[in-house]
Design an enzyme around this catalytic site. Structure first.
Site, short mmCIF file in Angstrom:
data_model
loop_
_atom_site.label_atom_id
_atom_site.label_comp_id
_atom_site.label_asym_id
_atom_site.label_seq_id
_atom_site.Cartn_x
_atom_site.Cartn_y
_atom_site.Cartn_z
N ASN A 1 0.94 -1.25 0.00
CA ASN A 1 0.00 -0.12 0.04
C ASN A 1 0.86 1.24 0.18
O ASN A 1 0.40 2.37 -0.34
CB ASN A 1 -0.90 -0.05 1.33
N HIS B 1 -13.67 -0.24 -0.10
CA HIS B 1 -13.33 1.44 -0.23
C HIS B 1 -12.15 1.57 -1.07
O HIS B 1 -11.98 2.76 -1.15
CB HIS B 1 -13.52 1.92 0.99
N THR C 1 -25.64 -9.49 11.88
CA THR C 1 -26.62 -9.50 10.87
C THR C 1 -25.69 -8.74 9.71
O THR C 1 -25.07 -7.72 9.70
CB THR C 1 -27.57 -8.32 11.27
N CYS D 1 -2.21 5.89 7.63
CA CYS D 1 -2.37 5.30 8.88
C CYS D 1 -1.32 5.45 9.96
O CYS D 1 -1.56 5.50 11.16
CB CYS D 1 -2.61 3.83 8.91
C1 LIG Z 1 -6.36 -0.46 3.39
C2 LIG Z 1 -5.48 -1.57 3.64
C3 LIG Z 1 -6.04 -2.35 4.79
C4 LIG Z 1 -7.15 -2.18 5.83
O1 LIG Z 1 -8.31 -2.24 5.03
P1 LIG Z 1 -9.63 -1.55 5.67
O2 LIG Z 1 -10.85 -2.03 4.91
O3 LIG Z 1 -9.46 -0.18 5.63
O4 LIG Z 1 -9.67 -2.04 7.02
C5 LIG Z 1 -5.19 -3.53 4.94
N1 LIG Z 1 -4.17 -3.91 4.16
C6 LIG Z 1 -3.76 -3.20 2.87
C7 LIG Z 1 -2.66 -3.57 2.10
C8 LIG Z 1 -4.34 -1.99 2.94
O5 LIG Z 1 -4.11 -1.08 1.67
#
Ligand SMILES: *Cc1c(COP(=O)(O)O)cnc(C)c1O
Length: 385
Positions: free
Chosen positions: A154, A204, A243, A329
């Protein structure tokens, strides 16, 4: 009038596609049923919508629909995979292997498992960000139960050789978990061909809603055991109670369908914009591209600028472009990914992550390139004065 900066932080999140939102809306109001209500049409409608989304998501990774567990996102999927496997297999072994450049949503559950008595090996990467397969083979022991390696990073966008990692794990009879939050629809994912046993996904990052994701869990060759981490109503084959969040699931399915339908052309377009940006930025003296260039997500660039104060760089750019230095993050702390590929603390802070997206244009790229060039040059002049 344009009053907001150009958005190039698509690794952090993406906007919801209007077609995705349109597909979701009826499931908040008219079709509000509980997908678990088997006795009436409100429940049937919801269940049918969930079934359709589950099939689309399964198909996109060459899995069966029964192998998809809906979660709240990739963080939960990674936690469920790591803790669920550790718990289910602890009598067979307590050793887990992962990589230093994984997302915190893998590293932190691993650190937690260490406090419970599991042993975790954190493999280093090469200066190009890629895992050395020899190191992996040598790290696997008789008590190793799981290897967890992400498909695409990421921060620096590198694509790990998951085909080969899967083959090694398969041959050594060790389960393979892969965090594919960044890779889905950008790089080929096929859980059969790549011998993946567990795969984490999120909506997302591909123009779907936040708060929904999935964990693929293999059901044959081998059948993977997984200890549930949420207990309750027994949804998702007892693996994840709660749910089902039907509108989000519908949006996730729609986002996957759209991303896959447009994948080849869109990735070519992104790559073209990415290369255009890199061609312009590499004229700036003393800048380094982080991560291998060819084994890379089509929309990612990560660049370190020498002799620059990182905080001033971001401040100088914030009216023109929205992006991250390192990872969104862990802002503040120097990126553990950049440190793992040998960047110093100062270099980490003076690094920019560009995540190009569906709405990015050539004009955006050119404007951003000029702004970065100007900001870097003027900051260097100021510090030389
Ligand atoms: C964004 C991301 C996550 C976290 O995903 P969420 O759906 O926001 O919890 C985990 N791993 C990688 C590689 C990401 O890019």
């Amino acid at each position: 009038m344009k009053d907001r900066p150009i958005y190039l932080d698509n690794h952090a999140t993406t906007p919801v596609d209007p077609l995705v939102l349109e597909a979701m809306l009826p499931y908040f109001t008219e079709n509000f049923g509980n997908a678990g209500s088997a006795g009436h049409s409100y429940g049937w409608e919801a269940a049918a919508a969930v079934k359709q989304a589950r099939e689309a998501i399964a198909q996109s990774i060459n899995a069966a629909p029964e192998e998809i567990i809906f979660t709240s996102g990739a963080t939960e999927s990674n936690n469920l995979a790591l803790k669920g496997i550790a718990e289910a297999y602890f009598s067979q072994g307590r050793h887990i292997i992962t990589v230093q450049t994984e997302h915190r949503a893998v590293l932190d559950p691993c650190a937690y498992l260490e406090t419970l008595g599991f042993e975790v090996t954190y493999l280093p990467v090469q200066p190009d960000g890629l895992l050395e397969l020899d190191f992996l083979e040598k790290a696997i022991r008789p008590d190793t139960v799981l290897v967890s390696v992400m498909a695409a990073n990421n921060e620096i966008g590198v694509l790990q050789p998951i085909d080969k990692i899967g083959a090694i794990c398969h041959e050594k009879n060790v389960l393979f978990h892969c965090d594919a939050a960044q890779a889905i629809a950008k790089a080929p994912i096929d859980v059969q061909a790549q011998n993946i046993d567990l795969l984490s996904l999120t909506a997302h990052k591909i123009y779907g809603p936040k708060g929904i994701g999935a964990l693929y869990v293999r059901r044959k060759n081998p059948r993977v055991n997984l200890a549930a981490q949420l207990h309750g109503g027994g949804q998702e084959r007892e693996k994840r109670s709660g749910t089902l969040y039907v509108p989000q699931i519908v949006g996730f399915g729609k986002a996957v369908e759209i991303a896959l339908a447009n994948q080849p052309e869109e990735n070519e377009r992104l790559k073209h914009l990415r290369d255009r940006l890199w061609n312009k930025l590499q004229n700036i003296p003393n800048c380094t591209l982080n991560g291998d260039f060819s084994q890379r997500l089509p929309h990612n660039l990560n660049i370190s600028f020498a002799d620059i104060d990182g905080a001033s760089l971001l401040l100088g750019l914030r009216h023109t472009v929205a992006l991250s230095s390192g990872s969104a993050c862990s802002s503040g702390k120097p990126s553990h990914v950049l440190q793992a590929i040998g960047r110093t603390t100062a270099e980490c802070q003076a690094s920019l992550r560009f995540g190009i997206g569906r709405t990015s244009t050539i004009a955006d790229i050119d404007q951003v390139a000029i702004a970065v060039q100007k900001t870097v040059t003027s900051l260097r002049q100021m510090s030389a004065d």
